[in-house]
Write a protein that holds these residues in place. Structure first.
Motif, PDB file in Angstrom:
ATOM      1  N   ILE A   4       1.239  -1.368   0.021  1.00  0.00           N
ATOM      2  CA  ILE A   4       0.092  -0.067  -0.330  1.00  0.00           C
ATOM      3  C   ILE A   4       0.817   1.107  -0.269  1.00  0.00           C
ATOM      4  CG2 ILE A   4      -1.687   1.256   1.074  1.00  0.00           C
ATOM      5  CD1 ILE A   4      -2.472  -1.424   2.062  1.00  0.00           C
ATOM      6  N   PRO A   5       0.840   2.125  -1.104  1.00  0.00           N
ATOM      7  CA  PRO A   5       1.296   3.012  -1.046  1.00  0.00           C
ATOM      8  C   PRO A   5       0.977   4.482   0.326  1.00  0.00           C
ATOM      9  CG  PRO A   5      -0.178   3.275  -3.314  1.00  0.00           C
ATOM     10  CD  PRO A   5       0.123   1.349  -1.776  1.00  0.00           C
ATOM     11  N   LEU A   6       1.970   4.868   0.366  1.00  0.00           N
ATOM     12  CA  LEU A   6       1.765   6.458   1.597  1.00  0.00           C
ATOM     13  C   LEU A   6       1.692   7.663   0.762  1.00  0.00           C
ATOM     14  CD1 LEU A   6       0.215   7.475   4.498  1.00  0.00           C
ATOM     15  CD2 LEU A   6       3.326   7.370   4.713  1.00  0.00           C
ATOM     16  N   ILE A  74       5.473   8.439  -0.720  1.00  0.00           N
ATOM     17  CA  ILE A  74       6.164   9.039   0.122  1.00  0.00           C
ATOM     18  C   ILE A  74       6.588   7.498   0.655  1.00  0.00           C
ATOM     19  CG2 ILE A  74       5.254  11.118   0.630  1.00  0.00           C
ATOM     20  CD1 ILE A  74       4.395  10.519   2.844  1.00  0.00           C
ATOM     21  N   ALA A  75       6.123   6.888   0.681  1.00  0.00           N
ATOM     22  CA  ALA A  75       5.994   5.458   1.589  1.00  0.00           C
ATOM     23  C   ALA A  75       5.914   3.855   0.903  1.00  0.00           C
ATOM     24  CB  ALA A  75       6.336   5.770   2.883  1.00  0.00           C
ATOM     25  N   LEU A  76       6.035   2.982   1.063  1.00  0.00           N
ATOM     26  CA  LEU A  76       5.159   1.637   0.618  1.00  0.00           C
ATOM     27  C   LEU A  76       4.879   1.009   1.778  1.00  0.00           C
ATOM     28  CD1 LEU A  76       7.107   0.569  -2.331  1.00  0.00           C
ATOM     29  CD2 LEU A  76       5.156   2.028  -2.035  1.00  0.00           C
ATOM     30  N   PRO A 102       3.619   0.501  -7.135  1.00  0.00           N
ATOM     31  CA  PRO A 102       3.876   2.306  -6.842  1.00  0.00           C
ATOM     32  C   PRO A 102       5.117   2.917  -7.775  1.00  0.00           C
ATOM     33  CG  PRO A 102       3.213   1.038  -5.638  1.00  0.00           C
ATOM     34  CD  PRO A 102       4.217  -0.667  -6.885  1.00  0.00           C
ATOM     35  N   ALA A 103       4.985   4.241  -7.869  1.00  0.00           N
ATOM     36  CA  ALA A 103       5.885   5.385  -8.510  1.00  0.00           C
ATOM     37  C   ALA A 103       6.758   5.962  -7.597  1.00  0.00           C
ATOM     38  CB  ALA A 103       5.661   6.612  -9.158  1.00  0.00           C
ATOM     39  N   ARG A 104       8.130   5.242  -8.316  1.00  0.00           N
ATOM     40  CA  ARG A 104       8.863   5.773  -7.295  1.00  0.00           C
ATOM     41  C   ARG A 104       9.489   7.163  -7.775  1.00  0.00           C
ATOM     42  NH1 ARG A 104       8.400   0.777  -6.352  1.00  0.00           N
ATOM     43  NH2 ARG A 104       9.934  -0.698  -5.709  1.00  0.00           N
ATOM     44  N   PRO A 105      10.600   8.051  -6.493  1.00  0.00           N
ATOM     45  CA  PRO A 105      10.515   8.996  -6.845  1.00  0.00           C
ATOM     46  C   PRO A 105      11.023   9.654  -8.580  1.00  0.00           C
ATOM     47  CG  PRO A 105      11.286   8.267  -4.963  1.00  0.00           C
ATOM     48  CD  PRO A 105      10.764   7.306  -5.804  1.00  0.00           C
ATOM     49  N   GLU A 106      11.944   8.547  -8.959  1.00  0.00           N
ATOM     50  CA  GLU A 106      12.501   8.279 -10.130  1.00  0.00           C
ATOM     51  C   GLU A 106      11.872   8.451 -11.359  1.00  0.00           C
ATOM     52  OE1 GLU A 106      12.960   5.945  -8.241  1.00  0.00           O
ATOM     53  OE2 GLU A 106      13.269   4.224  -9.087  1.00  0.00           O
ATOM     54  N   GLN A 107      10.183   8.188 -10.951  1.00  0.00           N
ATOM     55  CA  GLN A 107       8.962   8.178 -12.520  1.00  0.00           C
ATOM     56  C   GLN A 107       8.628   9.176 -12.855  1.00  0.00           C
ATOM     57  OE1 GLN A 107       7.201   5.168 -10.235  1.00  0.00           O
ATOM     58  NE2 GLN A 107       6.601   3.904 -12.572  1.00  0.00           N
TER      59      GLN A 107
END
Length: 446
Positions: A4-6, A74-76, A102-107
């Motif tokens: 679950i992405p936060l 911001i977190a997983l 879930p999207a990572r920052p590099e995306q």
């Protein structure tokens, strides 16, 4: 076990991004639903972000000091609870049963906002909006398309059920730039200038197309050369963004020494316990209520009427200047207003002010009198047309008509006005109206 992405929550109407100031958890921590996992600063206020589910902190996607757009991950969290959004953008297409990662920052910040997509629409996936119908799109995709003058109906969607994603708009922008249809670098100057966040954002009409906006020289600095903590630097950045547009306003300030003798006597009776800030703020709000011109905003071809009176109260705090808004302060009783002023001031200084108190306003009150300042110029924040500055309250010598010298309770106030909205004589009449209100305390007490 679901991942679950936060996401960065939207904590106020004007919030577009937040700064992670402190992580309250570490990778591997077991948390319960509702536990505070991070502290985020938005509109210069620290807010706690809670976990949407119980589970294990699997990954922190950003570090302290990082700025993340609303909706960005911001977190997983690894959890056995159901992830209601996990397959919203299924990478394998409808019915594949495989959740998109879930999207990572590099995306990129944009793709992280895809989790905010609207419900499915009828347009088929992989084709532009059919029959001229506007296709569904995630909020950031709509904003990017608008800023670059692109019609969503001409963009090929790749999201499920024909939803336009951020990457679809970025690809359309790149194609338009390559074809020379959009200025290289993105939005037009007007769109870029209006996109900067502020306590009250300026409107496009306030930018002059005939003359470029004055710009200050940019000073390069390494991270170790910057003063203050990450949070303090973010506060200064937000203040700088808000005040940059004030240089575009042709403004002037009229000053007047206010006779507070009558109001001072009332503060021993009907107005006992009411602060000078509250009384002058109320007088200013009553002035705006009765003067649509001064409560208005410059709209290019005239003055736009604002239906409400909303006044910013500038508050000095250990973390920098905060600008909470008092909604319709002239419609509150003077005691209710005084209690609200004190409550907001205390919560702002402690960093716990409600983010909903930040947003557009029609005027600003700034009081430096308590710090010993007698007179100063309060800058206007567009689209507001006025700002009131309040100096120190105290006894000052006054020469009477017969030549005798007496002491009189007074203070100096300044009324800054957008010269496109009103003239010097209007400022003089406004200051007289404030004096008239101070000479009739019952009007302030009701």
């Amino acid at each position: 076990m679901a991942q679950i992405p936060l996401t960065m929550p939207k904590m106020s109407m004007t919030m577009e991004e937040g700064t992670i100031t402190e992580w309250q958890v570490a990778v591997g921590d077991r948390i319960a639903k509702g536990d505070v996992v991070a502290v985020v600063m938005t509109d210069k206020v620290d807010m706690e972000v809670e976990s949407p589910a119980a589970g294990l902190v699997e990954e922190l996607l950003h570090g302290e000091g990082d700025v993340v757009p609303v909706g960005g991950h911001i977190a997983l969290i690894a959890s056995e609870e159901e992830d209601l959004l996990g397959d919203l953008f299924d990478g394998g297409g409808e019915g594949s049963g495989t959740s998109a990662a879930p999207a990572r920052p590099e995306q990129g910040a944009g793709d992280a906002a895809d989790s905010l997509a609207p419900p499915p629409a009828a347009a088929p996936s992989g084709s532009p909006g059919a029959d001229g119908i506007m296709p569904p799109a995630v909020p950031l995709a709509r904003k990017l398309a608008k800023d670059h003058g692109l019609d969503l109906r001409g963009i090929t969607p790749t999201g499920p059920h024909g939803t336009v994603r951020v990457k679809d708009v970025k690809e359309a922008i790149a194609a338009a730039e390559a074809a020379g249809q959009v200025p290289s670098g993105g939005a037009s100057p007007a769109a870029r200038s209006s996109a900067a966040p502020s306590a009250a954002s300026s409107t496009p009409e306030q930018s002059s197309p005939s003359a470029p906006a004055p710009t200050a020289p940019v000073v390069e600095a390494d991270a170790d050369e910057l003063l203050g903590t990450a949070r303090e630097r973010r506060t200064r950045q937000l203040t700088a963004q808000a005040m940059a547009s004030t240089s575009l306003i042709p403004q002037f300030t009229a000053y007047r020494t206010m006779d507070l003798s009558t109001a001072a006597r009332a503060r021993t009776g009907v107005l006992k316990g009411i602060s000078w800030t509250t009384l002058l703020l109320r007088a200013y709000a009553l002035l705006l209520r009765g003067n649509e011109q001064l409560n208005g905003s410059w709209a290019g071809e005239g003055v736009k009427r604002n239906p409400t009176v909303d006044v910013v109260l500038a508050v000095d705090t250990p973390g920098g200047l905060l600008v909470p808004v008092l909604r319709e302060p002239d419609l509150m009783s003077v005691r209710a207003l005084d209690a609200e002023v004190r409550r907001i001031g205390a919560s702002a200084k402690s960093g716990t002010v409600d983010p909903s108190l930040f947003g557009p306003a029609t005027g600003t009150v700034s009081n430096l009198g308590g710090m010993g300042v007698d007179r100063f110029n309060a800058l206007i924040t567009p689209p507001q047309a006025t700002a009131l500055s309040i100096g120190a309250v105290g006894f000052a010598p006054v020469v009477e008509a017969d030549g005798t010298v007496t002491g009189r309770m007074s203070c100096e106030i300044g009324l800054s006005i957008d010269h496109r909205v009103a003239d010097g004589a209007d400022a003089a009449r406004a200051l007289q109206e404030i004096q008239d209100l101070l000479d009739d305390p019952l009007r302030l007490a009701l």
